[in-house]
Design a protein around this motif. Structure first.
Motif, short mmCIF file in Angstrom:
data_model
loop_
_atom_site.label_atom_id
_atom_site.label_comp_id
_atom_site.label_asym_id
_atom_site.label_seq_id
_atom_site.Cartn_x
_atom_site.Cartn_y
_atom_site.Cartn_z
N LYS A 73 0.84 -1.20 0.00
CA LYS A 73 0.00 0.00 0.00
C LYS A 73 0.88 1.25 0.00
O LYS A 73 1.95 1.26 0.60
CB LYS A 73 -0.89 0.05 1.25
N VAL A 75 -0.24 4.79 1.19
CA VAL A 75 -1.34 5.53 1.80
C VAL A 75 -0.93 6.98 1.99
O VAL A 75 0.16 7.26 2.48
CB VAL A 75 -1.72 4.93 3.17
N PHE A 100 -5.38 6.66 -1.43
CA PHE A 100 -4.32 5.75 -1.86
C PHE A 100 -3.74 6.22 -3.19
O PHE A 100 -4.44 6.76 -4.04
CB PHE A 100 -4.86 4.33 -2.06
#
Length: 284
Positions: A73, A75, A100
């Motif tokens: 990820k 973020v 995101f």
């Protein structure tokens, strides 16, 4: 330690930066990825380096890659500087704004910025990013810094029309290819004296656009680790970008200013190095 990755895009190797010189550690480390951080790779590498092994030096001409391999990820925190909220006529958030970026946006710190097809409003955003060192779920603020592997420089490029005029979530304008140049290196916490007091800057074609300090963050790193971990499990190697200060193209007066092919963007954060991207037009 200062972790780097180097080499051709998609074939990067792990290394370290010592007194301005880059050294190859591929003999000891597969890559700076989720498995590396999850399995105590930082501590293992530190022990290995304490033995002063002979390491091949990386030639200065070799490309810098993102200091972490593709994370699970990426973020980002939006509107995390009050003065950036004011310049874009946005309310100061009571809780962190989350979005995101696609992991395919990740690239090396000095790679070209590809202005997307049909883009008219590509914008810049210097940001402090941090990398998660171990699996984090429902973390308490007091324990949050134990989950941070290190810090790095990030440019959160944004296509404002895609982001704000095409409906839906911000991700449309945030995840384009080359929209997340990271690095030049990942600095472990011991390399950064005070992460809450780092100068940060960005120029476009030599003109200073952003000039701020991480002390101005609304939501600090310990709270962000805690907060994010209430909604999702953060995995080792995940990148969290903490938001941008004022001076983005969207906030320019009397009219917004956006990037065009040939523009040169340079940025840096105190203790975390600098990066440079030259904008080029998309080509099929």
């Amino acid at each position: 330690m200062k972790l780097i990755r180097f080499g051709e895009s998609g074939k990067e190797k792990p290394g370290i930066l010592v007194e301005g010189k880059r050294f190859d550690v591929a003999a000891f480390v597969h890559d700076y990825d989720e498995a590396f951080f999850e399995n105590g790779g930082l501590e293992t590498l530190k022990r290995i380096l304490a033995g002063n092994p002979e390491l091949p030096e990386v030639d200065a001409s070799v490309r810098w890659g993102s200091p972490v391999a593709r994370p699970s990820k990426l973020v980002c925190i939006g509107m995390n500087y009050a003065d950036h909220c004011r310049e874009t006529n946005a309310p100061i958030p009571e809780e962190p704004v989350l979005f995101f970026k696609s992991t395919t946006a990740l690239c090396g710190p000095n790679d070209a910025l590809i202005i997307p097809k049909n883009s008219e409003k590509t914008d810049w955003e210097v940001e402090l990013a941090f990398v998660i060192g171990k699996r984090a779920s429902y973390v308490e603020v007091a324990d949050a810094m134990n989950y941070v592997a290190g810090y790095c420089l990030h440019n959160d490029y944004s296509e404002r029309a895609f982001q704000m005029e095409r409906g839906g979530q911000w991700a449309k304008g945030k995840g384009c290819d080359t929209f997340a140049p990271l690095g030049p290196f990942l600095a472990t916490p011991d390399e950064v004296e005070d992460v809450d007091n780092l100068k940060m800057w960005l120029t476009v074609n030599g003109k200073t656009c952003q000039n701020s300090n991480t002390s101005n963050l609304i939501f600090k790193i310990p709270f962000l680790v805690h907060y994010l971990s209430q909604f999702m499990t953060l995995l080792p190697g995940d990148v969290i970008s903490t938001g941008t200060p004022p001076g983005v193209g969207l906030g320019m007066k009397p009219e917004p200013v956006y990037l065009k092919a040939g523009d040169v963007v340079e940025l840096g954060i105190e203790g975390l190095g600098s990066s440079r991207q030259v904008a080029i037009a998309y080509k099929p």
